[in-house]
Motif scaffolding. Structure first.
Motif, mmCIF file in Angstrom:
data_model
loop_
_atom_site.group_PDB
_atom_site.id
_atom_site.type_symbol
_atom_site.label_atom_id
_atom_site.label_comp_id
_atom_site.label_asym_id
_atom_site.label_seq_id
_atom_site.Cartn_x
_atom_site.Cartn_y
_atom_site.Cartn_z
ATOM 1 N N GLU A 34 -5.583 -2.332 14.981
ATOM 2 C CA GLU A 34 -5.293 -2.385 13.637
ATOM 3 C C GLU A 34 -3.749 -2.821 13.359
ATOM 4 O O GLU A 34 -2.996 -1.859 13.832
ATOM 5 C CB GLU A 34 -5.599 -1.380 12.641
ATOM 6 C CG GLU A 34 -7.209 -1.185 12.674
ATOM 7 C CD GLU A 34 -7.998 -2.358 11.909
ATOM 8 O OE1 GLU A 34 -7.219 -3.038 11.123
ATOM 9 O OE2 GLU A 34 -9.120 -2.514 11.834
ATOM 10 N N SER A 35 -3.324 -3.602 12.475
ATOM 11 C CA SER A 35 -2.033 -3.705 12.344
ATOM 12 C C SER A 35 -1.860 -3.279 10.798
ATOM 13 O O SER A 35 -2.761 -2.813 10.094
ATOM 14 C CB SER A 35 -1.646 -5.271 12.021
ATOM 15 O OG SER A 35 -0.450 -5.699 11.578
ATOM 16 N N ASN A 37 -0.055 -4.778 8.445
ATOM 17 C CA ASN A 37 0.007 -5.738 7.328
ATOM 18 C C ASN A 37 -1.613 -5.788 6.778
ATOM 19 O O ASN A 37 -2.403 -5.716 7.579
ATOM 20 C CB ASN A 37 0.466 -7.013 8.159
ATOM 21 C CG ASN A 37 1.851 -7.185 8.500
ATOM 22 O OD1 ASN A 37 2.580 -6.202 8.396
ATOM 23 N ND2 ASN A 37 2.260 -8.153 9.063
ATOM 24 N N SER A 38 -1.387 -6.218 5.682
ATOM 25 C CA SER A 38 -2.607 -6.366 4.785
ATOM 26 C C SER A 38 -3.522 -7.277 4.946
ATOM 27 O O SER A 38 -4.709 -7.438 4.821
ATOM 28 C CB SER A 38 -2.384 -5.794 3.199
ATOM 29 O OG SER A 38 -1.353 -6.694 2.660
ATOM 30 N N GLN A 62 -7.129 -4.418 7.917
ATOM 31 C CA GLN A 62 -6.419 -5.441 7.954
ATOM 32 C C GLN A 62 -7.146 -6.686 7.312
ATOM 33 O O GLN A 62 -8.173 -7.049 8.037
ATOM 34 C CB GLN A 62 -5.767 -5.956 9.238
ATOM 35 C CG GLN A 62 -4.738 -6.947 9.116
ATOM 36 C CD GLN A 62 -4.249 -7.473 10.337
ATOM 37 O OE1 GLN A 62 -5.035 -7.636 11.454
ATOM 38 N NE2 GLN A 62 -2.948 -7.892 10.812
ATOM 39 N N GLY A 318 -1.060 -8.547 15.740
ATOM 40 C CA GLY A 318 -2.316 -8.370 14.669
ATOM 41 C C GLY A 318 -3.044 -9.819 14.563
ATOM 42 O O GLY A 318 -4.063 -9.740 14.501
#
Length: 433
Positions: A34-35, A37-38, A62, A318
């Motif tokens: 998982e990153s 960033n959204s 994400q 990501g």
């Protein structure tokens, strides 16, 4: 019980853009790193990708936002290139294998060699080879298009021949059939159509391009291409193949009549043939394409696509994690298989869903098993070049006089080579022969 496949041509590369609609979705999501960033933005033209993104979003923190663009050759690539230059490109993009080097040369794609290290084992070597430009890797493979021999079982049986295991045997069988009935040919060949000979050259271990650093080597008249050209020149000179463009109305009429009894084509042609040749339903089968040597199995390809990371992405890892998930998760693969008629690049995907089923049009044969067996044998030496349109034009223009006998294919290859070198040099690329 066997079932008929849909008849609409699937999306399998930048050059193959018609979509098959379906609804099947199965399997479980596979865990991926998982990153922080959204959201990652993703541009592409395959309508099935949106369903894949929805599946990802349903089980990952994400999120990915998919935006539908025009197909690559119809403006999608131009939009991507403009966005990169403007500094507002998405992180992810759908890219056809044949266009990947062009987008790499102009600086649109990120080298993801390090980010994909943990994912390489899930794909055959040839799938990664198609992602390479020089020493860099510029995409995660999504689908591939191995070649095989589509043939009329009833015609073969009538003349007492079987699918040849070598090209030498194929020529001999062609002579047997044509001597028995001058109206029947085992094959057709179009000397001026680039994609037809390119797959044969790849099978033979040749390539028209190779790259190192910023330099491109062009070898359209290389030894393997000359050997392939000599084979088909002889077939034409001895009237052992029907010289005509494929996939025209007249050509499809001939294959339904059985006067052209076989054709080497990629996996996505399974649905093309079913849709265009209903008059010969049940008579077709698929076999491995003949080899140069009986004990050396090799295959060419015609198509395939990648998920690439565009320059400017601030979460490359990501983006790569999502791209690999899309290409390897069972649920994602089921969507791509059923909604887009994709043939997965991932080794695990070739036996999923309808790819394992018998098809009525092919007499109940499980035709995709032939392509699954062929996938690992795709010759990885082939590389697409940085000027796809110029490559096609150089070859086609040089070969047109072959049709009326005023030029041989060997002569045409030398002319095409010179023309292609000039075209690439004009584009400002560093070229050697």
């Amino acid at each position: 019980m066997s079932r008929a496949r849909p008849t609409t041509r699937g999306i399998v590369s930048a050059a193959i853009s018609a979509a098959m609609l379906g609804t099947m979705l199965a399997g479980c999501t596979t865990a991926a790193p998982e990153s922080e960033n959204s959201e990652l933005e993703f541009w592409g033209w395959n309508p099935a990708y949106e369903k894949v993104v929805d599946l990802w979003n349903s089980s990952h923190d994400q999120q990915v936002k998919f935006e539908t663009t025009a197909s690559g050759g119809s403006g999608g690539y131009t939009k991507m290139q403009a966005a990169v230059k403007a500094g507002n490109a998405p992180c992810l993009a759908q890219v056809g294998n044949e266009s990947l080097p062009t987008l790499t040369v102009d600086g649109s794609l990120v080298d993801i060699s390090k980010e994909v290290d943990d994912y390489r084992s899930g794909f055959p070597d040839s799938a990664w080879a198609a992602m390479q430009v020089g020493e860099g890797t510029y995409g995660v493979p999504v689908d591939i298009a191995p070649l095989a021999l589509f043939y009329r079982a009833d015609v073969y049986e009538k003349f007492g021949v079987s699918p040849a295991t070598t090209w030498e045997q194929f020529a001999a069988d062609s002579a047997t059939v044509h001597a028995a009935d001058p109206n029947v040919y085992l094959s057709s060949f179009a000397p001026a159509i680039t994609y037809q000979i390119a797959g044969f050259v790849q099978q033979a271990g040749g390539t028209w391009y190779s790259s190192e650093n910023d330099e491109w080597k062009v070898s359209m008249n290389g030894a393997e291409t000359q050997d392939v050209a000599a084979y088909w020149q002889k077939m034409m000179d001895e009237d052992l193949t029907k010289v005509t463009d494929p996939e025209t109305p007249e050509w499809f009429a001939a294959i339904q009549e059985g006067t052209i009894a076989s054709y080497v084509a990629p996996v996505w042609w399974v649905t093309v043939l079913e849709g265009a040749a209903q008059g010969s339903a049940g008579q077709w089968r698929v076999a491995p394409m003949p080899n140069i040597e009986a004990d050396t199995v090799s295959t060419g390809t015609a198509g395939g696509s990648a998920t690439s990371v565009l320059t400017g992405c601030d979460d490359v890892q990501g983006a790569v994690d999502f791209a690999n998930w899309m290409s390897t998760d069972d649920g994602a693969l089921e969507i791509l298989i059923e909604d887009a008629a994709s043939f997965p690049a991932a080794s695990k995907g070739t036996g999923l869903g309808s790819l394992s089923e018998p098809l009525d049009f092919y007499g109940g044969q499980k035709v995709y098993e032939v392509f699954a067996d062929a996938a690992p044998t795709i010759n990885p030496n082939w590389q697409f070049g940085p000027a796809n349109a110029e490559t096609g034009s150089a070859y086609a223009d040089a070969m047109k006089p072959v049709l009326d006998g005023t030029r041989t294919m060997a002569e045409g290859l030398d002319i095409a080579q010179a023309s292609l070198v000039d075209a690439l040099t004009t584009k400002g690329l560093s070229v050697t022969e």
